[in-house]
Design a protein around this motif. Sequence first.
Motif, PDB file in Angstrom:
ATOM      1  N   PRO A   4      15.678  21.972  -4.048  1.00 59.41           N
ATOM      2  CA  PRO A   4      15.955  20.805  -4.882  1.00 59.41           C
ATOM      3  C   PRO A   4      16.305  21.233  -6.294  1.00 59.41           C
ATOM      4  CG  PRO A   4      13.614  21.015  -4.434  1.00 59.41           C
ATOM      5  CD  PRO A   4      14.322  22.008  -3.566  1.00 59.41           C
ATOM      6  N   PRO A   5      17.487  20.874  -6.782  1.00 58.47           N
ATOM      7  CA  PRO A   5      17.901  21.322  -8.102  1.00 58.47           C
ATOM      8  C   PRO A   5      17.065  20.676  -9.195  1.00 58.47           C
ATOM      9  CG  PRO A   5      19.458  19.722  -7.248  1.00 58.47           C
ATOM     10  CD  PRO A   5      18.485  20.004  -6.150  1.00 58.47           C
ATOM     11  N   GLY A   6      16.724  21.450 -10.202  1.00 58.31           N
ATOM     12  CA  GLY A   6      16.029  20.897 -11.354  1.00 58.31           C
ATOM     13  C   GLY A   6      14.719  20.237 -10.981  1.00 58.31           C
ATOM     14  N   THR A   7      13.836  20.948 -10.282  1.00 56.03           N
ATOM     15  CA  THR A   7      12.639  20.304  -9.752  1.00 56.03           C
ATOM     16  C   THR A   7      11.654  19.873 -10.825  1.00 56.03           C
ATOM     17  OG1 THR A   7      11.730  22.517  -9.409  1.00 56.03           O
ATOM     18  CG2 THR A   7      12.723  21.427  -7.517  1.00 56.03           C
ATOM     19  N   ALA A   8      11.718  20.404 -12.022  1.00 54.15           N
ATOM     20  CA  ALA A   8      10.765  20.032 -13.062  1.00 54.15           C
ATOM     21  C   ALA A   8      11.442  20.171 -14.428  1.00 54.15           C
ATOM     22  CB  ALA A   8       9.531  20.928 -12.989  1.00 54.15           C
ATOM     23  N   PRO A   9      11.030  19.362 -15.388  1.00 52.31           N
ATOM     24  CA  PRO A   9      10.039  18.299 -15.232  1.00 52.31           C
ATOM     25  C   PRO A   9      10.666  17.013 -14.705  1.00 52.31           C
ATOM     26  CG  PRO A   9      10.755  18.421 -17.503  1.00 52.31           C
ATOM     27  CD  PRO A   9      11.489  19.511 -16.774  1.00 52.31           C
ATOM     28  N   PHE A  10       9.841  16.104 -14.263  1.00 55.10           N
ATOM     29  CA  PHE A  10      10.301  14.801 -13.804  1.00 55.10           C
ATOM     30  C   PHE A  10       9.948  13.746 -14.855  1.00 55.10           C
ATOM     31  CE2 PHE A  10       9.935  17.254  -9.938  1.00 55.10           C
ATOM     32  CZ  PHE A  10      11.013  16.842  -9.178  1.00 55.10           C
ATOM     33  N   ASP A  11      10.672  12.639 -14.811  1.00 51.72           N
ATOM     34  CA  ASP A  11      10.384  11.529 -15.727  1.00 51.72           C
ATOM     35  C   ASP A  11       9.213  10.689 -15.242  1.00 51.72           C
ATOM     36  OD1 ASP A  11      12.689  12.103 -17.372  1.00 51.72           O
ATOM     37  OD2 ASP A  11      13.912  11.222 -15.777  1.00 51.72           O
ATOM     38  N   CYS A  12       8.952  10.758 -13.930  1.00 53.28           N
ATOM     39  CA  CYS A  12       7.936   9.901 -13.343  1.00 53.28           C
ATOM     40  C   CYS A  12       7.398  10.550 -12.073  1.00 53.28           C
ATOM     41  CB  CYS A  12       8.550   8.527 -13.022  1.00 53.28           C
ATOM     42  SG  CYS A  12       7.437   7.362 -12.233  1.00 53.28           S
ATOM     43  N   TYR A  13       6.119  10.323 -11.789  1.00 55.26           N
ATOM     44  CA  TYR A  13       5.472  10.845 -10.589  1.00 55.26           C
ATOM     45  C   TYR A  13       4.829   9.684  -9.837  1.00 55.26           C
ATOM     46  CZ  TYR A  13       6.057  15.157 -13.183  1.00 55.26           C
ATOM     47  OH  TYR A  13       6.605  16.190 -13.892  1.00 55.26           O
ATOM     48  N   ILE A  14       4.971   9.711  -8.511  1.00 52.62           N
ATOM     49  CA  ILE A  14       4.431   8.638  -7.669  1.00 52.62           C
ATOM     50  C   ILE A  14       3.755   9.276  -6.465  1.00 52.62           C
ATOM     51  CG2 ILE A  14       5.033   6.703  -6.138  1.00 52.62           C
ATOM     52  CD1 ILE A  14       7.408   6.163  -8.092  1.00 52.62           C
ATOM     53  N   ALA A  15       2.593   8.758  -6.083  1.00 53.77           N
ATOM     54  CA  ALA A  15       1.922   9.186  -4.858  1.00 53.77           C
ATOM     55  C   ALA A  15       1.602   7.946  -4.037  1.00 53.77           C
ATOM     56  CB  ALA A  15       0.649   9.963  -5.166  1.00 53.77           C
ATOM     57  N   VAL A  16       1.898   8.025  -2.736  1.00 56.96           N
ATOM     58  CA  VAL A  16       1.686   6.892  -1.842  1.00 56.96           C
ATOM     59  C   VAL A  16       0.631   7.257  -0.817  1.00 56.96           C
ATOM     60  CG1 VAL A  16       2.752   5.256  -0.250  1.00 56.96           C
ATOM     61  CG2 VAL A  16       4.109   6.227  -2.136  1.00 56.96           C
ATOM     62  N   ASP A  17      -0.480   6.533  -0.837  1.00 56.98           N
ATOM     63  CA  ASP A  17      -1.479   6.660   0.224  1.00 56.98           C
ATOM     64  C   ASP A  17      -1.007   5.757   1.353  1.00 56.98           C
ATOM     65  OD1 ASP A  17      -4.207   7.795   0.893  1.00 56.98           O
ATOM     66  OD2 ASP A  17      -4.533   5.683   1.316  1.00 56.98           O
ATOM     67  N   TRP A  18      -0.580   6.369   2.441  1.00 54.27           N
ATOM     68  CA  TRP A  18       0.134   5.701   3.529  1.00 54.27           C
ATOM     69  C   TRP A  18      -0.846   5.112   4.540  1.00 54.27           C
ATOM     70  CZ3 TRP A  18       4.903   4.139   3.460  1.00 54.27           C
ATOM     71  CH2 TRP A  18       5.627   3.900   4.626  1.00 54.27           C
ATOM     72  N   SER A  19      -0.327   4.444   5.540  1.00 55.87           N
ATOM     73  CA  SER A  19      -1.183   3.845   6.561  1.00 55.87           C
ATOM     74  C   SER A  19      -0.423   3.708   7.865  1.00 55.87           C
ATOM     75  CB  SER A  19      -1.661   2.466   6.101  1.00 55.87           C
ATOM     76  OG  SER A  19      -2.330   1.790   7.145  1.00 55.87           O
ATOM     77  N   GLY A  20      -1.141   3.873   8.959  1.00 59.73           N
ATOM     78  CA  GLY A  20      -0.570   3.620  10.277  1.00 59.73           C
ATOM     79  C   GLY A  20      -1.104   2.340  10.879  1.00 59.73           C
ATOM     80  N   ALA A  21      -1.734   1.505  10.042  1.00 57.19           N
ATOM     81  CA  ALA A  21      -2.399   0.305  10.543  1.00 57.19           C
ATOM     82  C   ALA A  21      -1.410  -0.730  11.064  1.00 57.19           C
ATOM     83  CB  ALA A  21      -3.252  -0.312   9.440  1.00 57.19           C
ATOM     84  N   ARG A  22      -1.902  -1.577  11.945  1.00 55.15           N
ATOM     85  CA  ARG A  22      -1.097  -2.656  12.506  1.00 55.15           C
ATOM     86  C   ARG A  22      -0.771  -3.682  11.419  1.00 55.15           C
ATOM     87  NH1 ARG A  22      -1.028  -4.800  17.775  1.00 55.15           N
ATOM     88  NH2 ARG A  22      -2.791  -3.455  18.341  1.00 55.15           N
ATOM     89  N   GLY A  23       0.374  -4.335  11.574  1.00 57.26           N
ATOM     90  CA  GLY A  23       0.701  -5.449  10.695  1.00 57.26           C
ATOM     91  C   GLY A  23       1.837  -5.145   9.750  1.00 57.26           C
ATOM     92  N   THR A  24       2.443  -6.224   9.232  1.00 55.17           N
ATOM     93  CA  THR A  24       3.576  -6.089   8.326  1.00 55.17           C
ATOM     94  C   THR A  24       3.130  -5.576   6.963  1.00 55.17           C
ATOM     95  OG1 THR A  24       4.697  -7.910   9.443  1.00 55.17           O
ATOM     96  CG2 THR A  24       5.481  -7.322   7.240  1.00 55.17           C
ATOM     97  N   ASN A  25       2.075  -6.174   6.419  1.00 55.30           N
ATOM     98  CA  ASN A  25       1.558  -5.768   5.111  1.00 55.30           C
ATOM     99  C   ASN A  25       0.187  -5.128   5.280  1.00 55.30           C
ATOM    100  OD1 ASN A  25       3.368  -8.314   4.667  1.00 55.30           O
ATOM    101  ND2 ASN A  25       3.385  -7.199   2.735  1.00 55.30           N
ATOM    102  N   ASN A  26      -0.055  -4.080   4.478  1.00 52.05           N
ATOM    103  CA  ASN A  26      -1.301  -3.335   4.604  1.00 52.05           C
ATOM    104  C   ASN A  26      -1.899  -3.088   3.233  1.00 52.05           C
ATOM    105  OD1 ASN A  26      -1.447  -2.386   7.591  1.00 52.05           O
ATOM    106  ND2 ASN A  26       0.672  -2.028   6.975  1.00 52.05           N
ATOM    107  N   ARG A  27      -3.083  -3.622   3.001  1.00 52.71           N
ATOM    108  CA  ARG A  27      -3.751  -3.371   1.732  1.00 52.71           C
ATOM    109  C   ARG A  27      -4.191  -1.914   1.600  1.00 52.71           C
ATOM    110  NH1 ARG A  27      -4.436  -7.957  -1.017  1.00 52.71           N
ATOM    111  NH2 ARG A  27      -4.456  -9.940   0.131  1.00 52.71           N
TER     112      ARG A  27
END
Length: 303
Positions: A4-27
């Motif tokens: 990946p070109p220019g890997t650092a620094p970034f303007d913003c960082y995001i982390a997603v705690d994912w889910s395999g749970a049933r349903g359209t929306n997941n808290r």
Amino acid sequence: MKEPPGTAPFDCYIAVDWSGARGTNNRSIVVARLEGGANRVDLVSPPSPRGWSRSSVMSWLIDQASKGQRTLVGFDFSFSGPFLDEGSYFPGCELGGKSAPELWDAFRNLAEREPANQAGAIVDPGTIVRHPVLSPFFLTAKGRGGQFSRRFRATEIACRTGGYGAAESLFHLVGPSQVGLGSIAGMAELGTLACSPDVFIWPFGGLAPPFEPKLVVVEIFCRLWLLKAGMGRKKIRTIDDLNRALSAFDCVWSGDHPVDDHTTDAAVSVAALSQCAQEQALWSPLGLSADIARTEGWTFGVP
């Protein structure tokens, strides 16, 4: 393999705690954010009071990419399955092809038959694998498939042997440590994300655009970051413990949200990403070959 070109620094960082749970929306899906150069970790509010859906996370990320900020995003699910040990994702079965993008497409095509792309056509969240061809490859609470093997990717082996956490096999769908349900649901969405010209999914170099991407996506393992923060196997359930973990990465909690397992995993992960993205060695781990980058991928942060 392209990097990946220019890997650092970034303007913003995001982390997603994912889910395999049933349903359209997941808290249980949580999105944490940290602006580059800042130290306060906060949560991103979902577009619905019922929480995030898998597709709404992906749509939001593509929208973020279009705004021009260089963003690093970490998802805590496996981006692929083991391939090199058997020369196939599903030995004796052509489904999945011979590269991670082909596997994503296969899962996406199956998942589109189900509401919310929850991969129910492949693996029922009640741990009943029901696809007639794939079912023999999985161990579930309902039984052991005739072709089940607790196979691991190269990055998972490196993680386990290096003491970075007990990464689990994609095919092992029993117990709280199982990752298969969320990973299959996630891979079904990665194909959509990969279609954006502004997105680079590391380290699958075949998808690298010919110009600098605005959004770089990596696979993460939350337990690895908790270990790096000195928290061991301890669950973080208080704001004091969360701030103690975040301080290892020179960050603090915003204080605007209560904490739970999903929130703390996302918060610590985004803080770790903001610091570890500067370590160029993590973008070229010793065990990452061109074949692995094409087929199995790698967990960012595993040396």
